[in-house]
Design a protein around this motif. Structure first.
Motif, PDB file in Angstrom:
ATOM      1  N   GLU A 135       0.717  11.618   4.362  1.00  0.00           N
ATOM      2  CA  GLU A 135      -0.548  10.946   4.080  1.00  0.00           C
ATOM      3  C   GLU A 135      -0.845   9.847   5.099  1.00  0.00           C
ATOM      4  OE1 GLU A 135      -0.131   9.557   0.108  1.00  0.00           O
ATOM      5  OE2 GLU A 135      -0.025  11.570  -0.719  1.00  0.00           O
ATOM      6  N   ASP A 136       0.186   9.095   5.496  1.00  0.00           N
ATOM      7  CA  ASP A 136       0.017   7.988   6.438  1.00  0.00           C
ATOM      8  C   ASP A 136       1.239   7.953   7.350  1.00  0.00           C
ATOM      9  OD1 ASP A 136      -0.665   5.725   7.814  1.00  0.00           O
ATOM     10  OD2 ASP A 136      -0.389   4.356   6.132  1.00  0.00           O
ATOM     11  N   PRO A 137       1.200   8.665   8.482  1.00  0.00           N
ATOM     12  CA  PRO A 137       2.374   8.769   9.349  1.00  0.00           C
ATOM     13  C   PRO A 137       2.873   7.426   9.893  1.00  0.00           C
ATOM     14  CG  PRO A 137       0.682  10.349  10.002  1.00  0.00           C
ATOM     15  CD  PRO A 137       0.085   9.460   8.970  1.00  0.00           C
ATOM     16  N   TRP A 176       3.085   4.517   8.299  1.00  0.00           N
ATOM     17  CA  TRP A 176       3.387   3.528   7.270  1.00  0.00           C
ATOM     18  C   TRP A 176       4.705   2.824   7.523  1.00  0.00           C
ATOM     19  CZ3 TRP A 176       7.262   2.905   3.668  1.00  0.00           C
ATOM     20  CH2 TRP A 176       8.139   3.969   3.500  1.00  0.00           C
ATOM     21  N   THR A 177       5.701   3.509   8.069  1.00  0.00           N
ATOM     22  CA  THR A 177       6.998   2.857   8.291  1.00  0.00           C
ATOM     23  C   THR A 177       6.891   1.775   9.357  1.00  0.00           C
ATOM     24  OG1 THR A 177       7.620   4.624   9.817  1.00  0.00           O
ATOM     25  CG2 THR A 177       8.403   4.816   7.569  1.00  0.00           C
ATOM     26  N   ARG A 178       6.088   2.023  10.388  1.00  0.00           N
ATOM     27  CA  ARG A 178       5.915   1.020  11.446  1.00  0.00           C
ATOM     28  C   ARG A 178       5.226  -0.223  10.892  1.00  0.00           C
ATOM     29  NH1 ARG A 178       1.654   2.486  15.648  1.00  0.00           N
ATOM     30  NH2 ARG A 178       1.248   3.458  13.726  1.00  0.00           N
ATOM     31  N   HIS A 179       4.166  -0.034  10.115  1.00  0.00           N
ATOM     32  CA  HIS A 179       3.468  -1.172   9.512  1.00  0.00           C
ATOM     33  C   HIS A 179       4.365  -1.897   8.517  1.00  0.00           C
ATOM     34  CE1 HIS A 179      -0.220   0.050  11.378  1.00  0.00           C
ATOM     35  NE2 HIS A 179      -0.199   1.230  10.774  1.00  0.00           N
ATOM     36  N   TYR A 180       5.130  -1.143   7.749  1.00  0.00           N
ATOM     37  CA  TYR A 180       6.019  -1.742   6.760  1.00  0.00           C
ATOM     38  C   TYR A 180       7.111  -2.554   7.448  1.00  0.00           C
ATOM     39  CZ  TYR A 180       8.873  -2.145   2.578  1.00  0.00           C
ATOM     40  OH  TYR A 180       9.594  -2.637   1.529  1.00  0.00           O
ATOM     41  N   ARG A 181       7.655  -2.029   8.548  1.00  0.00           N
ATOM     42  CA  ARG A 181       8.706  -2.730   9.284  1.00  0.00           C
ATOM     43  C   ARG A 181       8.174  -4.029   9.893  1.00  0.00           C
ATOM     44  NH1 ARG A 181       9.821   0.828  13.115  1.00  0.00           N
ATOM     45  NH2 ARG A 181      10.640   2.246  11.567  1.00  0.00           N
ATOM     46  N   LYS A 182       6.976  -3.982  10.493  1.00  0.00           N
ATOM     47  CA  LYS A 182       6.373  -5.191  11.075  1.00  0.00           C
ATOM     48  C   LYS A 182       6.116  -6.236   9.986  1.00  0.00           C
ATOM     49  CE  LYS A 182       3.987  -3.140  15.014  1.00  0.00           C
ATOM     50  NZ  LYS A 182       2.663  -2.849  15.588  1.00  0.00           N
ATOM     51  N   GLY A 183       5.595  -5.802   8.879  1.00  0.00           N
ATOM     52  CA  GLY A 183       5.353  -6.723   7.771  1.00  0.00           C
ATOM     53  C   GLY A 183       6.636  -7.315   7.217  1.00  0.00           C
ATOM     54  N   SER A 184       7.686  -6.497   7.157  1.00  0.00           N
ATOM     55  CA  SER A 184       8.972  -6.986   6.670  1.00  0.00           C
ATOM     56  C   SER A 184       9.551  -8.035   7.603  1.00  0.00           C
ATOM     57  CB  SER A 184       9.962  -5.826   6.530  1.00  0.00           C
ATOM     58  OG  SER A 184       9.500  -4.910   5.574  1.00  0.00           O
ATOM     59  N   MET A 185       9.422  -7.821   8.905  1.00  0.00           N
ATOM     60  CA  MET A 185       9.921  -8.812   9.867  1.00  0.00           C
ATOM     61  C   MET A 185       9.130 -10.113   9.756  1.00  0.00           C
ATOM     62  SD  MET A 185      10.994  -6.666  13.259  1.00  0.00           S
ATOM     63  CE  MET A 185       9.466  -5.785  13.443  1.00  0.00           C
ATOM     64  N   ALA A 186       7.817 -10.009   9.593  1.00  0.00           N
ATOM     65  CA  ALA A 186       6.996 -11.211   9.444  1.00  0.00           C
ATOM     66  C   ALA A 186       7.351 -11.952   8.158  1.00  0.00           C
ATOM     67  CB  ALA A 186       5.521 -10.836   9.449  1.00  0.00           C
ATOM     68  N   LEU A 187       7.557 -11.214   7.074  1.00  0.00           N
ATOM     69  CA  LEU A 187       7.924 -11.822   5.804  1.00  0.00           C
ATOM     70  C   LEU A 187       9.291 -12.495   5.893  1.00  0.00           C
ATOM     71  CD1 LEU A 187       6.875 -12.159   2.918  1.00  0.00           C
ATOM     72  CD2 LEU A 187       8.058 -10.045   2.337  1.00  0.00           C
ATOM     73  N   ALA A 188      10.240 -11.867   6.580  1.00  0.00           N
ATOM     74  CA  ALA A 188      11.575 -12.455   6.749  1.00  0.00           C
ATOM     75  C   ALA A 188      11.505 -13.723   7.602  1.00  0.00           C
ATOM     76  CB  ALA A 188      12.516 -11.436   7.388  1.00  0.00           C
TER      77      ALA A 188
END
Length: 71
Positions: A12-14, A16-28
């Motif tokens: 559905e969204d190829p 998503w893992t890249r966006h999720y990883r970037k967001g996780s790094m920003a959140l950390a």
């Protein structure tokens, strides 16, 4: 009953893992900075905001990949 379908989420969204990883790094990075602040009222508010965003961010892929189980 529900089951997880990470492959369905990737179809559905190829990206998503890249966006999720970037967001996780920003959140950390935000969390590391906030928890290094001295003990002042503003720090408590910022720490609360960290948890307000951290828990939904962690749970989002599980909810997004949930699909009804085929019987």
């Amino acid at each position: 009953m529900m089951e997880l379908c990470v492959d369905c989420l990737k179809r559905e969204d190829p990206g998503w893992t890249r966006h999720y990883r970037k967001g996780s790094m920003a959140l950390a990075a935000y969390g590391a900075g906030v928890f290094l602040l001295p003990d002042i009222p503003v720090a408590h508010v910022l720490q609360g905001l960290f948890f307000l965003f951290a828990f939904p961010w962690i749970v989002w892929p599980l909810v997004a990949a949930s699909r009804p189980r085929k019987t």
